[in-house]
Design an enzyme around this catalytic site. Sequence first.
Site, mmCIF file in Angstrom:
data_model
loop_
_atom_site.group_PDB
_atom_site.id
_atom_site.type_symbol
_atom_site.label_atom_id
_atom_site.label_comp_id
_atom_site.label_asym_id
_atom_site.label_seq_id
_atom_site.Cartn_x
_atom_site.Cartn_y
_atom_site.Cartn_z
ATOM 1 N N SER A 204 0.826 -1.241 0.104
ATOM 2 C CA SER A 204 -0.029 -0.090 -0.120
ATOM 3 C C SER A 204 0.800 1.416 0.174
ATOM 4 O O SER A 204 2.056 1.350 0.655
ATOM 5 C CB SER A 204 -1.048 -0.164 1.373
ATOM 6 O OG SER A 204 -1.380 1.131 1.266
ATOM 7 N N TYR B 204 -2.499 -0.307 9.784
ATOM 8 C CA TYR B 204 -2.677 -0.571 8.598
ATOM 9 C C TYR B 204 -1.269 -0.585 7.974
ATOM 10 O O TYR B 204 -0.830 -1.715 7.348
ATOM 11 C CB TYR B 204 -3.899 -0.181 7.878
ATOM 12 C CG TYR B 204 -3.944 -0.461 6.527
ATOM 13 C CD1 TYR B 204 -4.421 -1.734 5.832
ATOM 14 C CD2 TYR B 204 -3.445 0.575 5.237
ATOM 15 C CE1 TYR B 204 -4.422 -2.038 4.505
ATOM 16 C CE2 TYR B 204 -3.621 0.048 3.843
ATOM 17 C CZ TYR B 204 -4.041 -1.262 3.653
ATOM 18 O OH TYR B 204 -4.335 -1.457 2.428
#
Length: 335
Positions: free
Chosen positions: A127, A152
């Site tokens: 990501s 995350y």
Amino acid sequence: MKYLVTGAAGFIGFHVARRLSEEGHEVIGIDNLNNYYDVNLKLARLERLKNYSLFKFYTIDLFDREAIDQLFAEQQFQRVIHLGAQAGVRYSLENPHRYADANLAGHIDILEGCSKYKVEHLVYASSSSVYGMNNKLPFSVKDPVDHPVSLYAATKRANELTSHTYSHLFSLPTTGLRFFTVYGPWGRPDMAPFKFTKAILEGKTIDVYNNGDLSRDFTYIDDIVEGVMRVQALIPTSSSPSHFQEPNQSSAPYALYNIGNGAPVKLMNFIGAIEKATGKEANKVFLPMQPGDVYDTWADTSELFDATGYKPKVDVQQGVTQFVDWFISYYKEPI
């Protein structure tokens, strides 16, 4: 060929599984169908995948170690595209254990399966969030990423590190893709394009953080899928050890790329594109910066382009219009 696609009921996983199926590959999709967002949307994606005779689906948790091992043993995959994870930056502030289970333990389970059963290439989702508050633009895979600002992001960086370890120890070819903000038809309800479109069509307010002074490297789903397809066919190889490797390089069969549009868009301009596509003006509520968010994202995709020739084609207004058209067609009435 025979592929495993994890997160097949998810946004990107659905599109990748459909592309592979359209090209005549045998695809096994797995997903745990959790309730992080509307399960009916996930089931609707799967219904479309069931139209392909060589697609099969299993409801499996990534962190169900025995089920994952059994799946690998029975299916003998040639390649794995690992897109399943617990998504969401803000959600990770409230539900950390979901990220530990799915993104950390689950990733290890996939690595173990690929290594043990001799998968020829693992492509996995990282990501752009790993860049944290990096103010050096554009973001390059050569930049250090040691200061994530959300759990995350930390799990995605951990995925990159553990993947490299397996590439080094077991000669497992792995490629990580740092996705930048992906949008398009069948998109996730927790993401800004979906939330903004829904609210604008219903005449409700939209929350605009940091008073709108944000930019994102919005990337249309078709461009993302094309990049994934090119990368999965490009299997990393081992090379001679070097004491002067860049952060994205290794003597192991390991690769790491940004995958994005390479052209950041101001949030207010993106909202403007939705307004144009819907024919309605947004009622904006301007709010301060949220914990875990970053101010800007901008992908330096030169490494990916040099390796694969990948170059996005869909501009924001075209992509937003196609998303809004899908949204109106799918829901037919406000939800």
